[in-house]
Motif scaffolding. Structure first.
Motif, short mmCIF file in Angstrom:
data_model
loop_
_atom_site.label_atom_id
_atom_site.label_comp_id
_atom_site.label_asym_id
_atom_site.label_seq_id
_atom_site.Cartn_x
_atom_site.Cartn_y
_atom_site.Cartn_z
N UNK A 75 0.83 -1.21 0.00
CA UNK A 75 0.00 0.00 0.00
C UNK A 75 0.86 1.26 0.00
N UNK A 76 1.94 1.25 0.78
CA UNK A 76 2.83 2.41 0.85
C UNK A 76 3.49 2.68 -0.50
N UNK A 77 3.98 1.63 -1.14
CA UNK A 77 4.63 1.79 -2.44
C UNK A 77 3.62 2.27 -3.49
N UNK A 78 2.45 1.64 -3.51
CA UNK A 78 1.43 2.02 -4.49
C UNK A 78 0.95 3.46 -4.26
N UNK A 79 0.79 3.85 -3.00
CA UNK A 79 0.36 5.21 -2.71
C UNK A 79 1.44 6.22 -3.09
N UNK A 80 2.70 5.86 -2.87
CA UNK A 80 3.81 6.73 -3.28
C UNK A 80 3.81 6.91 -4.81
N UNK A 81 3.65 5.80 -5.54
CA UNK A 81 3.62 5.87 -7.00
C UNK A 81 2.42 6.68 -7.47
N UNK A 82 1.24 6.40 -6.90
CA UNK A 82 0.03 7.14 -7.28
C UNK A 82 0.19 8.62 -6.99
N UNK A 83 0.82 8.96 -5.86
CA UNK A 83 1.03 10.35 -5.51
C UNK A 83 1.97 11.05 -6.48
N UNK A 84 3.06 10.39 -6.81
CA UNK A 84 4.02 10.99 -7.76
C UNK A 84 3.37 11.18 -9.13
N UNK A 85 2.61 10.18 -9.56
CA UNK A 85 1.93 10.30 -10.85
C UNK A 85 0.86 11.40 -10.82
N UNK A 86 0.18 11.56 -9.70
CA UNK A 86 -0.81 12.63 -9.57
C UNK A 86 -0.14 14.01 -9.60
N UNK A 87 1.03 14.11 -8.97
CA UNK A 87 1.78 15.36 -9.02
C UNK A 87 2.16 15.69 -10.46
N UNK A 88 2.65 14.69 -11.18
CA UNK A 88 3.04 14.92 -12.58
C UNK A 88 1.82 15.28 -13.44
N UNK A 89 0.70 14.60 -13.19
CA UNK A 89 -0.53 14.92 -13.93
C UNK A 89 -0.99 16.34 -13.60
N UNK A 90 -0.88 16.71 -12.33
CA UNK A 90 -1.27 18.06 -11.93
C UNK A 90 -0.41 19.12 -12.60
N UNK A 91 0.89 18.89 -12.63
CA UNK A 91 1.79 19.85 -13.28
C UNK A 91 1.49 19.96 -14.76
N UNK A 92 1.22 18.82 -15.40
CA UNK A 92 0.89 18.83 -16.83
C UNK A 92 -0.41 19.60 -17.07
N UNK A 93 -1.39 19.43 -16.20
CA UNK A 93 -2.66 20.13 -16.38
C UNK A 93 -2.52 21.63 -16.10
N UNK A 94 -1.71 21.98 -15.10
CA UNK A 94 -1.48 23.39 -14.80
C UNK A 94 -0.79 24.07 -15.97
N UNK A 95 0.14 23.36 -16.60
CA UNK A 95 0.85 23.89 -17.75
C UNK A 95 -0.01 23.85 -19.01
#
Length: 138
Positions: free
Chosen positions: A25-45
């Protein structure tokens, strides 16, 4: 010669399973969080990756969705760090943040449909992994 308790092996196996689920769960949540950050940055840009749907009930500006996903991603990464340390608060927060990630991805489904479905499934596995071990095993 010492006698072993007949349930000793089962307790060890259950504890190992609980620990394994927590790490998963910790690894999956870390990956999901990093991917959400990248998706957020892409959407903001306002990247060209996202599709615009003109008649969507839950329509936000793409930048608005970007900030939502960025914030959820940062919180998910922080909570995953707590999960790696075995914190009880992180387990509850992990279920909560994974639920919010599911809701956010459902609401932003038209903007990036395939990725939203992947993130919904990933978050469902996180919730499952955090809820599976019993309280005494973790």
């Amino acid at each position: 010669m010492t006698a072993t308790h007949p349930t000793h092996g089962r307790r060890t196996a259950k504890h190992g399973l609980a620990t394994g689920m927590m790490v998963f769960a910790a690894v999956m949540l870390m990956i999901a969080g990093i991917l959400a950050v990248m998706r957020g940055i892409a959407a903001i840009a306002e990247d060209e990756v996202f599709v615009s749907t003109p008649n969507y009930v839950f329509a936000f500006d793409l930048t608005g969705w970007g900030w939502i996903h960025l914030a959820l991603g940062v919180v998910a990464v922080l909570v995953s760090m707590g999960l790696f340390q075995g914190s009880g608060w992180a387990r509850v927060a992990g279920v909560g943040i994974a639920g919010l990630v599911i809701i956010a991805n459902f609401l932003s489904l038209p903007a990036y449909p395939v990725w939203s479905v992947v993130m919904i499934a990933m978050s469902a596995f996180i919730i499952w992994a955090l809820c599976t071990p019993s309280r005494g095993d973790a």
